[in-house]
Write an enzyme that holds these catalytic residues in place. Structure first.
Site, mmCIF file in Angstrom:
data_model
loop_
_atom_site.group_PDB
_atom_site.id
_atom_site.type_symbol
_atom_site.label_atom_id
_atom_site.label_comp_id
_atom_site.label_asym_id
_atom_site.label_seq_id
_atom_site.Cartn_x
_atom_site.Cartn_y
_atom_site.Cartn_z
ATOM 1 N N TYR A 54 0.853 -1.190 0.000
ATOM 2 C CA TYR A 54 0.000 0.000 0.000
ATOM 3 C C TYR A 54 0.883 1.231 0.000
ATOM 4 O O TYR A 54 1.840 1.310 0.777
ATOM 5 C CB TYR A 54 -0.893 0.027 1.258
ATOM 6 C CG TYR A 54 -2.321 0.319 0.871
ATOM 7 C CD1 TYR A 54 -2.659 1.547 0.315
ATOM 8 C CD2 TYR A 54 -3.305 -0.653 1.003
ATOM 9 C CE1 TYR A 54 -3.948 1.783 -0.096
ATOM 10 C CE2 TYR A 54 -4.593 -0.416 0.604
ATOM 11 C CZ TYR A 54 -4.921 0.818 0.046
ATOM 12 O OH TYR A 54 -6.188 1.056 -0.357
ATOM 13 N N ASP A 200 -7.352 10.133 -26.779
ATOM 14 C CA ASP A 200 -7.492 8.835 -26.119
ATOM 15 C C ASP A 200 -6.923 7.812 -27.091
ATOM 16 O O ASP A 200 -7.576 7.405 -28.050
ATOM 17 C CB ASP A 200 -8.975 8.569 -25.824
ATOM 18 C CG ASP A 200 -9.188 7.223 -25.159
ATOM 19 O OD1 ASP A 200 -8.269 6.376 -25.201
ATOM 20 O OD2 ASP A 200 -10.275 6.997 -24.592
ATOM 21 N N THR A 226 -4.834 2.860 -22.418
ATOM 22 C CA THR A 226 -4.726 1.669 -21.585
ATOM 23 C C THR A 226 -3.376 1.040 -21.899
ATOM 24 O O THR A 226 -2.713 1.427 -22.869
ATOM 25 C CB THR A 226 -5.840 0.663 -21.906
ATOM 26 O OG1 THR A 226 -5.878 0.476 -23.322
ATOM 27 C CG2 THR A 226 -7.182 1.136 -21.422
#
Ligand code: DSN
Length: 423
Positions: A54, A200, A226
């Protein structure tokens, strides 16, 4: 349960499903334009012990301790992305392409602002203003579309809409459009109306990384993408572009819309960017385009009409009505899947059928190119598709095609023997 138990011991049920999926991916011809086979090294990184870490914040500015390797990892991924795409700034934390776009909109727009984007039913993405998506709910998206004759983006319409609506941002990019984008004209239009230009590039960023396509970062203020499509990385998102927007977008991603980043995915992204910088990746990207061209030619020769008459990129959209007026995209895609050829049904521009049914199929070549197929195999694949669609009611033909697809894939296993769950 031992922490070091393998999945076969700890959870045989999920292990079986993984093995079955591995078999499916290895046995069938994978033509979903947004998919790929990730290298084993990428999957090792994204399944690594970074899963356990984390670390909210950004490298060397964390809210958690124990971040030495994590900081170095994220900085390495950032530096590699900046070098690969020649940009001033990058954020590797977005969990997906959608959150990457959300991060940019959150940073640079106010709710209700006007944005110009490609209409979903003409090839845009959900996050380019679909009314069922946050983008269409929170912002006033105005959709540009394709010229009905050429089936290419109508740049005159883009200019007219921009002048009429004065958008704060122009979104360039697509989910299903097979032609090059006129970045220069988009930039000129954005400058004329003082809009931010966001590209994009999710679908084609791998072709950019492999230098088989122009780099949108030369024109755009911001590029989102992506990492799991033609780029052949782990699942995830990436935002990059001009440094002047960096601080605002970093803040929008964390703490604005995400908490802790997923460092196992960032490890996979770092490996992916390293692999993309190798000379072999350039050859791969070039081959994706040659394969798409060969597949498109074979399909058109067989009588399938392609939207805009072909492709300049890795994907193509076929109009199933050109085979038979009654043939839907849904039936075409599901029958092809039954014979081992996997793709998706897709609305074509001005499709009279609903999105669940459609009159189109979308095909892409990143996966088959990763498996090692070339132009010769694309001609065979086109022939198998045409046989299936033209003889869709003939069980004998479907059985023959099933055998042929399995035989072809046996020659092109995506992963070598020894890979966990290998066929
Ligand atoms: N819309 C997905 C696709 O192109 O398959 C990508 O987000």
């Amino acid at each position: 349960m031992q922490m070091s138990d393998s999945i076969e011991v700890a959870d045989p049920h999920v292990a079986e499903l993984i093995a079955a999926e591995n078999q499916r991916q290895g046995r069938g011809i994978q033509l979903i334009a947004s998919e790929n086979y990730a290298p084993v090294s990428v999957m090792e990184a994204s399944g690594s012990v970074f899963t356990n870490k984390y670390a909210e914040g950004y490298p060397f500015k964390r809210y958690y301790e124990g971040c030495d390797s994590t900081d170095q990892l994220e900085q390495l991924a950032i530096d590699r992305a900046k070098a690969l795409f020649d940009v001033e700034w990058a954020n590797v934390q977005p969990h997906s392409g959608s959150t990457a776009n959300m991060g940019v909109y959150t940073a640079l727009l106010d709710h209700g602002d006007t944005v110009l984007g490609m209409a979903l039913d003409h090839g845009g993405h959900l996050t380019h203003g679909s009314h069922v998506n946050f983008s269409g709910i929170d912002y006033n998206f105005v959709g540009y579309s394709l010229d009905p004759d050429t089936e290419r983006i109508d740049m005159d319409q883009v200019e007219l809409l921009a002048k009429e609506h004065r958008p704060k941002m122009i979104v360039v990019g697509y989910s299903s459009y097979s032609r090059r984008l006129d970045y220069e004209r988009f930039r000129a239009i954005a400058d004329e109306v003082e809009a931010i230009m966001m590209v994009d590039a999710a679908h084609f960023i791998g072709l950019v990384a492999g230098k088989a396509m122009p780099n949108p970062a030369q024109w755009a203020d911001i590029v989102t993408c992506t990492t799991h499509k033609a780029l052949r990385g782990p699942r995830g998102g990436l935002i990059m572009g001009k440094a002047e927007y960096g601080q605002k977008i970093d803040k929008a991603v964390f703490p604005g819309i995400q908490g802790g980043a997923i460092f196992s995915q960032i490890a996979g992204k770092a490996v992916c960017f390293h692999l993309c910088a190798q000379p072999e990746f350039r050859a791969y990207a070039t081959q994706i385009l040659s394969n798409a061209n060969a597949l498109a030619q074979g399909l058109m020769d067989g009588g399938l009409r392609l939207i805009s008459g072909g492709t300049d990129n890795h994907l193509m959209l076929g109009d199933t009505r050109s085979i038979d007026e009654e043939l839907t995209g849904k039936r075409a895609a599901s029958t092809l899947d039954e014979v081992g050829i996997t793709l998706n049904r897709n609305a074509i521009p001005n499709d009279p059928r609903k999105p669940w049914i459609t009159s189109g199929i979308r095909l892409g070549t990143p996966s088959v190119t990763s498996a090692g197929m070339k132009e010769l195999e694309m001609a065979t694949v086109a022939d198998l598709i045409i046989r299936t669609l033209t003889e869709i009611d003939n069980p004998g033909t479907l059985a023959d095609v099933s055998v042929a697809t399995a035989e072809l894939m046996q020659e092109f296993p995506p992963y070598l023997a020894g890979f966990p769950g290998h066929v």
